[in-house]
Scaffold this motif. Structure first.
Motif, PDB file in Angstrom:
ATOM      1  N   LYS A 174       1.054  -1.165   0.056  1.00 44.46           N
ATOM      2  CA  LYS A 174       0.076   0.027   0.073  1.00 44.46           C
ATOM      3  C   LYS A 174       1.101   1.235   0.060  1.00 44.46           C
ATOM      4  O   LYS A 174       1.889   1.314   0.657  1.00 44.46           O
ATOM      5  N   ARG A 175       0.515   2.413  -0.532  1.00 43.68           N
ATOM      6  CA  ARG A 175       0.949   3.699  -0.749  1.00 43.68           C
ATOM      7  C   ARG A 175       0.995   4.581   0.558  1.00 43.68           C
ATOM      8  O   ARG A 175      -0.157   4.748   0.910  1.00 43.68           O
ATOM      9  N   VAL A 176       2.006   4.683   0.999  1.00 42.62           N
ATOM     10  CA  VAL A 176       2.035   5.363   2.479  1.00 42.62           C
ATOM     11  C   VAL A 176       2.863   6.731   2.230  1.00 42.62           C
ATOM     12  O   VAL A 176       3.904   6.861   1.793  1.00 42.62           O
ATOM     13  N   VAL A 177       2.279   7.943   2.435  1.00 41.34           N
ATOM     14  CA  VAL A 177       2.900   9.128   2.256  1.00 41.34           C
ATOM     15  C   VAL A 177       2.837  10.104   3.421  1.00 41.34           C
ATOM     16  O   VAL A 177       1.842   9.850   4.329  1.00 41.34           O
ATOM     17  N   ARG A 178       4.172  10.387   3.753  1.00 40.00           N
ATOM     18  CA  ARG A 178       4.392  11.104   4.882  1.00 40.00           C
ATOM     19  C   ARG A 178       4.810  12.437   4.554  1.00 40.00           C
ATOM     20  O   ARG A 178       5.547  12.661   3.612  1.00 40.00           O
ATOM     21  N   PRO A 179       4.511  13.464   5.329  1.00 35.06           N
ATOM     22  CA  PRO A 179       4.983  15.066   5.210  1.00 35.06           C
ATOM     23  C   PRO A 179       6.355  15.112   5.563  1.00 35.06           C
ATOM     24  O   PRO A 179       6.763  14.429   6.342  1.00 35.06           O
ATOM     25  N   THR A 180       7.075  16.363   4.816  1.00 30.89           N
ATOM     26  CA  THR A 180       8.342  16.385   4.813  1.00 30.89           C
ATOM     27  C   THR A 180       8.896  17.605   5.541  1.00 30.89           C
ATOM     28  O   THR A 180       9.763  18.242   5.053  1.00 30.89           O
ATOM     29  N   ASP A 181       7.913  18.314   6.146  1.00 29.99           N
ATOM     30  CA  ASP A 181       8.300  19.711   6.658  1.00 29.99           C
ATOM     31  C   ASP A 181       9.305  19.573   7.824  1.00 29.99           C
ATOM     32  O   ASP A 181       9.456  18.516   8.685  1.00 29.99           O
ATOM     33  N   LEU A 182      10.183  20.554   7.743  1.00 32.01           N
ATOM     34  CA  LEU A 182      11.095  20.415   8.794  1.00 32.01           C
ATOM     35  C   LEU A 182      10.843  21.715   9.781  1.00 32.01           C
ATOM     36  O   LEU A 182      10.054  22.318   9.578  1.00 32.01           O
ATOM     37  N   ASP A 183      11.769  21.762  10.887  1.00 34.85           N
ATOM     38  CA  ASP A 183      11.512  22.468  11.904  1.00 34.85           C
ATOM     39  C   ASP A 183      11.780  24.068  11.502  1.00 34.85           C
ATOM     40  O   ASP A 183      12.787  24.374  11.231  1.00 34.85           O
ATOM     41  N   GLU A 184      10.623  24.907  11.371  1.00 36.98           N
ATOM     42  CA  GLU A 184      10.604  26.282  11.018  1.00 36.98           C
ATOM     43  C   GLU A 184      11.570  27.075  11.850  1.00 36.98           C
ATOM     44  O   GLU A 184      12.411  27.886  11.451  1.00 36.98           O
ATOM     45  N   ARG A 185      11.618  26.886  13.125  1.00 43.25           N
ATOM     46  CA  ARG A 185      12.301  27.668  13.933  1.00 43.25           C
ATOM     47  C   ARG A 185      13.620  27.497  14.105  1.00 43.25           C
ATOM     48  O   ARG A 185      14.535  28.159  14.160  1.00 43.25           O
ATOM     49  N   LEU A 186      13.844  26.014  13.827  1.00 44.15           N
ATOM     50  CA  LEU A 186      15.533  25.630  13.640  1.00 44.15           C
ATOM     51  C   LEU A 186      16.089  26.199  12.308  1.00 44.15           C
ATOM     52  O   LEU A 186      17.476  26.597  12.315  1.00 44.15           O
ATOM     53  N   VAL A 187      15.320  26.436  11.248  1.00 43.43           N
ATOM     54  CA  VAL A 187      15.595  26.872  10.116  1.00 43.43           C
ATOM     55  C   VAL A 187      16.098  28.286  10.505  1.00 43.43           C
ATOM     56  O   VAL A 187      17.380  28.767   9.883  1.00 43.43           O
ATOM     57  N   GLN A 188      15.300  29.184  11.197  1.00 40.54           N
ATOM     58  CA  GLN A 188      15.650  30.283  11.480  1.00 40.54           C
ATOM     59  C   GLN A 188      16.855  30.521  12.350  1.00 40.54           C
ATOM     60  O   GLN A 188      17.488  31.722  12.124  1.00 40.54           O
ATOM     61  N   GLU A 189      16.977  29.661  13.310  1.00 43.25           N
ATOM     62  CA  GLU A 189      18.138  29.882  14.155  1.00 43.25           C
ATOM     63  C   GLU A 189      19.564  29.747  13.431  1.00 43.25           C
ATOM     64  O   GLU A 189      20.606  30.247  13.545  1.00 43.25           O
ATOM     65  N   LEU A 190      19.474  28.457  12.465  1.00 43.15           N
ATOM     66  CA  LEU A 190      20.620  28.420  11.554  1.00 43.15           C
ATOM     67  C   LEU A 190      20.831  29.248  10.620  1.00 43.15           C
ATOM     68  O   LEU A 190      21.963  29.909  10.477  1.00 43.15           O
ATOM     69  N   SER A 191      19.756  29.877  10.135  1.00 46.33           N
ATOM     70  CA  SER A 191      19.964  31.215   9.102  1.00 46.33           C
ATOM     71  C   SER A 191      20.554  32.361  10.103  1.00 46.33           C
ATOM     72  O   SER A 191      21.406  33.093   9.540  1.00 46.33           O
ATOM     73  N   GLU A 192      20.057  32.514  11.056  1.00 43.87           N
ATOM     74  CA  GLU A 192      20.667  33.682  11.998  1.00 43.87           C
ATOM     75  C   GLU A 192      22.121  33.351  12.432  1.00 43.87           C
ATOM     76  O   GLU A 192      22.901  34.453  12.257  1.00 43.87           O
TER      77      GLU A 192
END
Length: 310
Positions: A174-192
């Motif tokens: 059976k086809r199982v689909v999972r979302p691939t969003d990453l932690d938005e706050r962590l993205v901002q911390e790394l960007s900073e």
């Protein structure tokens, strides 16, 4: 004195910080063998070995992850200068694992199948070790789209070859689909943190994960090719229009599995070439070696700042 209700809520919050698994069968096992790590719950004291881990960094090659842990050790002032950290997975040649203080560095090989196997056992290791408040980051290399080679991409979303933020797997037919969003706050911390490293460009964007290095990424130089340069350019331009800044082969399953288990996760990759300009990596070895250190420097700085503020 805290009320019973307050104490219960505090306990729930504490438990929420621990690494969780999405598999009730694990709790019924008398022994859990992490075969590809050469570790086991019956022969190794995993809480004693790994219970203090707060940061996990994963990347393709054993040598790169060994270099990363040595870099982090020097930056954090841990261990003896120049000392080679032992490979914890010395009983197997599938993956390599190194640890210094609260930082764990693990190789994952190349492609979705290889990193997926590693992640199943890594997540179980963190669970058995009772690790809490863990941040996990993939550091690696990629092909850029419209970016100068050597640019670093912090992934906002991992997308598939259709530019959708999902990871598809066939489970029991059976086809199982999972979302691939990453932690938005962590993205901002790394960007900073990247603002302190002005020697190279760092951008935030989507990362396309493919199942192949050649046809799956639209290269013209593989053993098989059924499309033209014009077809390739049209596809890459469509990816760029969808917010894709780079292409690699691990981010989607990494994002999906970490998200499913409640881990704060990020992907930080350097681009080795601009795919709009060509398909083959032609930069000299010393230039590529310096490029590969850039994600390590950014993530190392992030870890250092986190520990300084703890």
């Amino acid at each position: 004195m805290a009320s019973a209700g307050t104490q219960t809520k505090e306990l729930e919050n504490d438990n929420a910080c621990f690494v969780q698994l999405c598999n009730p069968n694990i709790a019924t096992l008398k022994e859990d063998v992490l075969y590809h790590f050469g570790l086991s719950t019956s022969t190794h004291d995993l809480p004693a070995m790994f219970g203090d881990v707060k940061f996990v960094c994963v990347g393709g090659s054993p040598s790169r992850m060994k270099g990363f842990i040595k870099y982090v050790a020097a930056e954090l002032g841990l261990g003896r200068p120049g000392e080679d950290p032992p490979n914890i997975c010395e009983g197997t040649d599938r993956y390599a694992m190194f640890k210094v203080g609260p930082v764990l560095s693990v190789s994952h090989g190349m492609g979705v199948p290889s990193i997926a196997i590693m992640l199943h056992e890594l997540l179980k290791l963190l669970y058995h070790a009772r690790c809490s408040s863990v941040t996990i980051i993939r550091i690696g290399t990629s092909g850029g789209i419209g970016l100068e080679p050597g640019s670093v991409v912090i992934t906002r979303q991992a997308v598939d070859a259709y530019f959708k933020p999902e990871f598809e797997q066939v489970v029991l037919g059976k086809r199982v689909v999972r979302p691939t969003d990453l932690d938005e706050r962590l993205v901002q911390e790394l960007s900073e943190c990247s603002k302190d490293l002005r020697e190279f460009r760092t951008v935030v964007g989507n990362t396309m994960c493919t199942m192949d290095f050649y046809e799956g990424q639209g290269r013209l130089d593989g053993a098989l090719c059924c499309y033209t340069e014009r077809d390739k350019q049209a596809y890459l331009q469509a990816a760029l229009a969808a917010g894709v800044q780079n292409i690699e082969m691990e981010s989607s399953v990494f994002a999906a599995m970490c998200r499913a288990c409640g881990l704060r996760a990020a992907v930080v990759c350097v681009t080795l070439l601009d795919r709009l300009e060509g398909d083959q990596i032609c930069s000299p070895h010393n230039v590529l070696a310096e490029f590969q250190q850039r994600p390590q420097r950014l993530v190392g700085l992030f870890i250092k700042k986190c520990l300084a503020g703890a």
